[in-house]
Scaffold this motif. Structure first.
Motif, PDB file in Angstrom:
ATOM      1  N   GLU A  14      15.494  95.051 -46.942  1.00 33.85           N
ATOM      2  CA  GLU A  14      15.513  94.316 -48.356  1.00 33.85           C
ATOM      3  C   GLU A  14      14.416  95.103 -49.112  1.00 33.85           C
ATOM      4  O   GLU A  14      13.264  95.015 -48.335  1.00 33.85           O
ATOM      5  CB  GLU A  14      15.344  92.691 -48.146  1.00 33.85           C
ATOM      6  N   PRO A  15      14.571  95.118 -50.338  1.00 36.20           N
ATOM      7  CA  PRO A  15      13.487  95.862 -51.097  1.00 36.20           C
ATOM      8  C   PRO A  15      12.308  94.802 -51.305  1.00 36.20           C
ATOM      9  O   PRO A  15      12.470  93.795 -51.636  1.00 36.20           O
ATOM     10  CB  PRO A  15      14.065  96.233 -52.291  1.00 36.20           C
ATOM     11  N   ARG A  16      11.069  95.163 -51.216  1.00 36.43           N
ATOM     12  CA  ARG A  16       9.985  94.416 -51.275  1.00 36.43           C
ATOM     13  C   ARG A  16       9.574  94.195 -52.719  1.00 36.43           C
ATOM     14  O   ARG A  16       9.439  95.048 -53.562  1.00 36.43           O
ATOM     15  CB  ARG A  16       8.516  94.645 -50.300  1.00 36.43           C
ATOM     16  N   ALA A  17       9.300  92.898 -53.289  1.00 38.93           N
ATOM     17  CA  ALA A  17       9.133  92.626 -54.611  1.00 38.93           C
ATOM     18  C   ALA A  17       7.407  93.090 -54.822  1.00 38.93           C
ATOM     19  O   ALA A  17       6.528  92.735 -53.792  1.00 38.93           O
ATOM     20  CB  ALA A  17       9.126  91.112 -54.938  1.00 38.93           C
ATOM     21  N   PRO A  18       7.214  94.150 -55.796  1.00 41.65           N
ATOM     22  CA  PRO A  18       5.608  94.270 -55.711  1.00 41.65           C
ATOM     23  C   PRO A  18       4.985  92.695 -56.155  1.00 41.65           C
ATOM     24  O   PRO A  18       5.220  92.095 -56.850  1.00 41.65           O
ATOM     25  CB  PRO A  18       5.599  95.317 -56.875  1.00 41.65           C
ATOM     26  N   HIS A  19       3.673  92.766 -55.408  1.00 46.40           N
ATOM     27  CA  HIS A  19       2.783  91.877 -55.923  1.00 46.40           C
ATOM     28  C   HIS A  19       2.192  92.022 -57.112  1.00 46.40           C
ATOM     29  O   HIS A  19       1.981  93.033 -57.689  1.00 46.40           O
ATOM     30  CB  HIS A  19       2.077  91.461 -54.676  1.00 46.40           C
ATOM     31  N   PRO A  20       1.884  90.709 -57.750  1.00 47.10           N
ATOM     32  CA  PRO A  20       1.180  91.163 -59.253  1.00 47.10           C
ATOM     33  C   PRO A  20      -0.162  91.690 -59.104  1.00 47.10           C
ATOM     34  O   PRO A  20      -0.985  91.439 -57.990  1.00 47.10           O
ATOM     35  CB  PRO A  20       1.055  89.573 -59.658  1.00 47.10           C
TER      36      PRO A  20
END
Length: 62
Positions: A14-20
């Motif tokens: 799964e592609p990892r969501a970039p952290h803010p």
């Protein structure tokens, strides 16, 4: 269906969501950008100084 087609999608991560970006990330980015400017300015000064020194020696040798 062609033999070269890959139909197995079970192993795709799964592609990892970039952290803010946090406070430290923004600060690190700003420091990196400023350091790059200083390095570029230093390199330009060194090249300019080399050209002036070579020109001075060339003129004296004539």
């Amino acid at each position: 269906m062609f033999r070269t087609e890959n139909t197995d999608t079970g192993n795709v991560p799964e592609p990892r969501a970039p952290h803010p970006p946090g406070r430290w990330t923004a600060r690190a980015r700003r420091v990196r950008n400023e350091a790059g400017l200083y390095l570029l300015r230093g390199a330009a000064t060194a090249i300019g100084s080399t050209i002036v020194a070579y020109g001075t020696l060339w003129i004296q040798a004539r």
